[in-house]
Motif scaffolding. Structure first.
Motif, PDB file in Angstrom:
ATOM      1  N   THR A  38       0.830  -1.218   0.000  1.00  0.00           N
ATOM      2  CA  THR A  38       0.000   0.000   0.000  1.00  0.00           C
ATOM      3  C   THR A  38       0.859   1.260   0.000  1.00  0.00           C
ATOM      4  OG1 THR A  38      -0.243   0.034   2.412  1.00  0.00           O
ATOM      5  CG2 THR A  38      -1.913  -1.165   1.162  1.00  0.00           C
ATOM      6  N   ARG A  43       2.705   6.238  -2.862  1.00  0.00           N
ATOM      7  CA  ARG A  43       3.782   6.876  -3.640  1.00  0.00           C
ATOM      8  C   ARG A  43       3.283   7.211  -5.055  1.00  0.00           C
ATOM      9  NH1 ARG A  43       9.187   6.104  -1.817  1.00  0.00           N
ATOM     10  NH2 ARG A  43       9.190   5.205   0.262  1.00  0.00           N
ATOM     11  N   THR A 102       5.435  11.941  -0.543  1.00  0.00           N
ATOM     12  CA  THR A 102       4.402  10.969  -0.135  1.00  0.00           C
ATOM     13  C   THR A 102       4.069  11.106   1.345  1.00  0.00           C
ATOM     14  OG1 THR A 102       5.286   9.446  -1.775  1.00  0.00           O
ATOM     15  CG2 THR A 102       3.732   8.534  -0.215  1.00  0.00           C
ATOM     16  N   SER A 103       5.072  11.436   2.174  1.00  0.00           N
ATOM     17  CA  SER A 103       4.752  11.552   3.598  1.00  0.00           C
ATOM     18  C   SER A 103       3.818  12.747   3.807  1.00  0.00           C
ATOM     19  CB  SER A 103       5.996  11.617   4.478  1.00  0.00           C
ATOM     20  OG  SER A 103       6.686  12.790   4.253  1.00  0.00           O
ATOM     21  N   ARG A 112      -6.375   9.438   1.102  1.00  0.00           N
ATOM     22  CA  ARG A 112      -6.561   8.217   1.906  1.00  0.00           C
ATOM     23  C   ARG A 112      -7.896   7.557   1.577  1.00  0.00           C
ATOM     24  NH1 ARG A 112      -2.202   7.635   5.003  1.00  0.00           N
ATOM     25  NH2 ARG A 112      -2.941   5.545   5.421  1.00  0.00           N
ATOM     26  N   ARG A 133       0.691   0.964   6.982  1.00  0.00           N
ATOM     27  CA  ARG A 133       0.727   1.565   8.310  1.00  0.00           C
ATOM     28  C   ARG A 133      -0.599   1.381   9.051  1.00  0.00           C
ATOM     29  NH1 ARG A 133       4.681   2.284   5.672  1.00  0.00           N
ATOM     30  NH2 ARG A 133       6.330   3.833   5.906  1.00  0.00           N
ATOM     31  N   ASP A 134      -1.693   1.242   8.251  1.00  0.00           N
ATOM     32  CA  ASP A 134      -3.036   1.248   8.835  1.00  0.00           C
ATOM     33  C   ASP A 134      -3.865   0.055   8.382  1.00  0.00           C
ATOM     34  OD1 ASP A 134      -3.151   1.986   6.174  1.00  0.00           O
ATOM     35  OD2 ASP A 134      -4.763   3.442   6.450  1.00  0.00           O
ATOM     36  N   ARG A 183      10.398  10.485  10.086  1.00  0.00           N
ATOM     37  CA  ARG A 183       9.328   9.764   9.373  1.00  0.00           C
ATOM     38  C   ARG A 183       8.417   9.032  10.360  1.00  0.00           C
ATOM     39  NH1 ARG A 183      10.794   6.355   4.164  1.00  0.00           N
ATOM     40  NH2 ARG A 183       8.564   6.343   3.917  1.00  0.00           N
ATOM     41  N   ARG A 190       0.051  11.785  12.611  1.00  0.00           N
ATOM     42  CA  ARG A 190      -0.964  12.405  11.750  1.00  0.00           C
ATOM     43  C   ARG A 190      -2.370  12.092  12.277  1.00  0.00           C
ATOM     44  NH1 ARG A 190       0.561   8.364   7.227  1.00  0.00           N
ATOM     45  NH2 ARG A 190      -0.703   6.600   7.831  1.00  0.00           N
TER      46      ARG A 190
HETATM   47  O1   DC Z   1       6.099   2.036   3.053  1.00  0.00           O
HETATM   48  P1   DC Z   1       6.570   3.214   2.253  1.00  0.00           P
HETATM   49  O2   DC Z   1       7.801   3.870   2.844  1.00  0.00           O
HETATM   50  O3   DC Z   1       6.739   2.908   0.794  1.00  0.00           O
HETATM   51  O4   DC Z   1       5.380   4.287   2.363  1.00  0.00           O
HETATM   52  C1   DC Z   1       5.432   5.526   1.722  1.00  0.00           C
HETATM   53  C2   DC Z   1       4.636   6.547   2.496  1.00  0.00           C
HETATM   54  O5   DC Z   1       3.245   6.229   2.498  1.00  0.00           O
HETATM   55  C3   DC Z   1       5.035   6.733   3.959  1.00  0.00           C
HETATM   56  O6   DC Z   1       5.195   8.117   4.189  1.00  0.00           O
HETATM   57  C4   DC Z   1       3.866   6.234   4.767  1.00  0.00           C
HETATM   58  C5   DC Z   1       2.720   6.278   3.806  1.00  0.00           C
HETATM   59  N1   DC Z   1       1.805   5.149   3.970  1.00  0.00           N
HETATM   60  C6   DC Z   1       0.637   5.372   4.654  1.00  0.00           C
HETATM   61  O7   DC Z   1       0.398   6.483   5.119  1.00  0.00           O
HETATM   62  N2   DC Z   1      -0.258   4.360   4.800  1.00  0.00           N
HETATM   63  C7   DC Z   1       0.002   3.136   4.305  1.00  0.00           C
HETATM   64  N3   DC Z   1      -0.907   2.159   4.463  1.00  0.00           N
HETATM   65  C8   DC Z   1       1.211   2.892   3.627  1.00  0.00           C
HETATM   66  C9   DC Z   1       2.112   3.921   3.480  1.00  0.00           C
END
Ligand code: DC
Length: 233
Positions: A38, A43, A102-103, A112, A133-134, A183, A190
């Motif tokens: 995800t 990204r 992306t962050s 989202r 992350r979620d 990060r 957030r």
């Molecule tokens: O896992 P990654 O580093 O490729 O993720 C890129 C960005 O996306 C990172 O800033 C966190 C965000 N992200 C998110 O908010 N929710 C997710 N489910 C996956 C990644």
């Protein structure tokens, strides 16, 4: 009605650099499941927003733009290919600039909401390993198996440093530690869908474990779960 016709849903969440992508790929391979990265989708959305020069402060414009984005994860001879509006962006989304952008874009509600819908659609039949992350908290709170993969800040920074040095970039360990801390802060502080361990997730600390050791733990637990869910003949 049970929609999990293809297997269970496996969620892997955790901070950046904990090894989620590698583990998710290998776990999916071992189980014959599909991997859904995800982070790659966030990204790709960031790249599309930047190419279209959408003003990120104008949420109405972001929302309208996100209604028409098409992000797909495909597989080409075992390699994951990320397509955004029909174009292969696999390599372009991995630059440090895109990580930074992306962050920021991943904190925006319309981004989202758009990606949440497509992730739920992609995984609803099961037979998937989703990493992010979620996943265990928001995307699939009902996932049959949830892992929270982490490692110490120092270890994650060391791995990241090694990876960047191999790519020929000049980085220091102290600088990378600062990036990792920042990060983590952005992801966990957030407002919408922050990085958080789900109450029912199994915590795996990869700091002192090899990839194979982490994988063995996770494959065993997943296989047990899959067997327990299969109806007896
Ligand atoms: O896992 P990654 O580093 O490729 O993720 C890129 C960005 O996306 C990172 O800033 C966190 C965000 N992200 C998110 O908010 N929710 C997710 N489910 C996956 C990644």
């Amino acid at each position: 009605m049970n929609t999990r016709t293809d297997g269970i849903v496996i969620a892997i969440d955790g901070p950046s650099g904990a090894g989620k992508s590698t583990i998710a790929r290998l776990l999916a391979e071992r189980l014959g499941y599909i991997q859904i990265d995800t982070g790659a989708m966030y990204r790709a959305a960031a790249l599309l927003l930047s190419r279209a020069e959408i003003n990120l402060d104008n949420l109405a414009a972001v929302e309208q733009f996100c209604q028409n984005i098409d992000i797909r994860l495909e597989s080409d001879s075992g390699k994951q290919v990320v397509c955004a509006n029909g174009i292969d962006v696999t390599d372009q989304i991995r630059t440090p600039e895109m990580s930074l952008l992306t962050s920021r874009t991943s904190t925006l509600r319309p981004v989202r909401e758009a990606l949440l819908k497509s992730q739920q659609q992609m995984g609803r039949r099961g037979g998937v390993v989703l990493e992010g992350r979620d996943i265990g908290t928001v995307v699939f709170p009902d996932a049959e198996m949830k892992f929270y993969l982490s490692a110490t800040v120092e270890e994650r920074a060391r791995r990241r440093c090694e990876e960047l040095t191999c790519k020929g970039e000049k980085v220091t360990l102290d600088g990378t530690i600062a990036d990792v801390v920042e990060r983590d802060r952005q992801d966990s502080e957030r407002d919408i869908a922050p990085l958080r361990q789900a109450d029912d997730a199994i915590a795996v600390d990869s700091s002192r474990l090899s990839i194979e050791e982490v994988l063995t733990i996770m494959v065993t637990m997943c296989r047990n779960k899959i067997e327990a869910m299969e109806p007896l003949p």
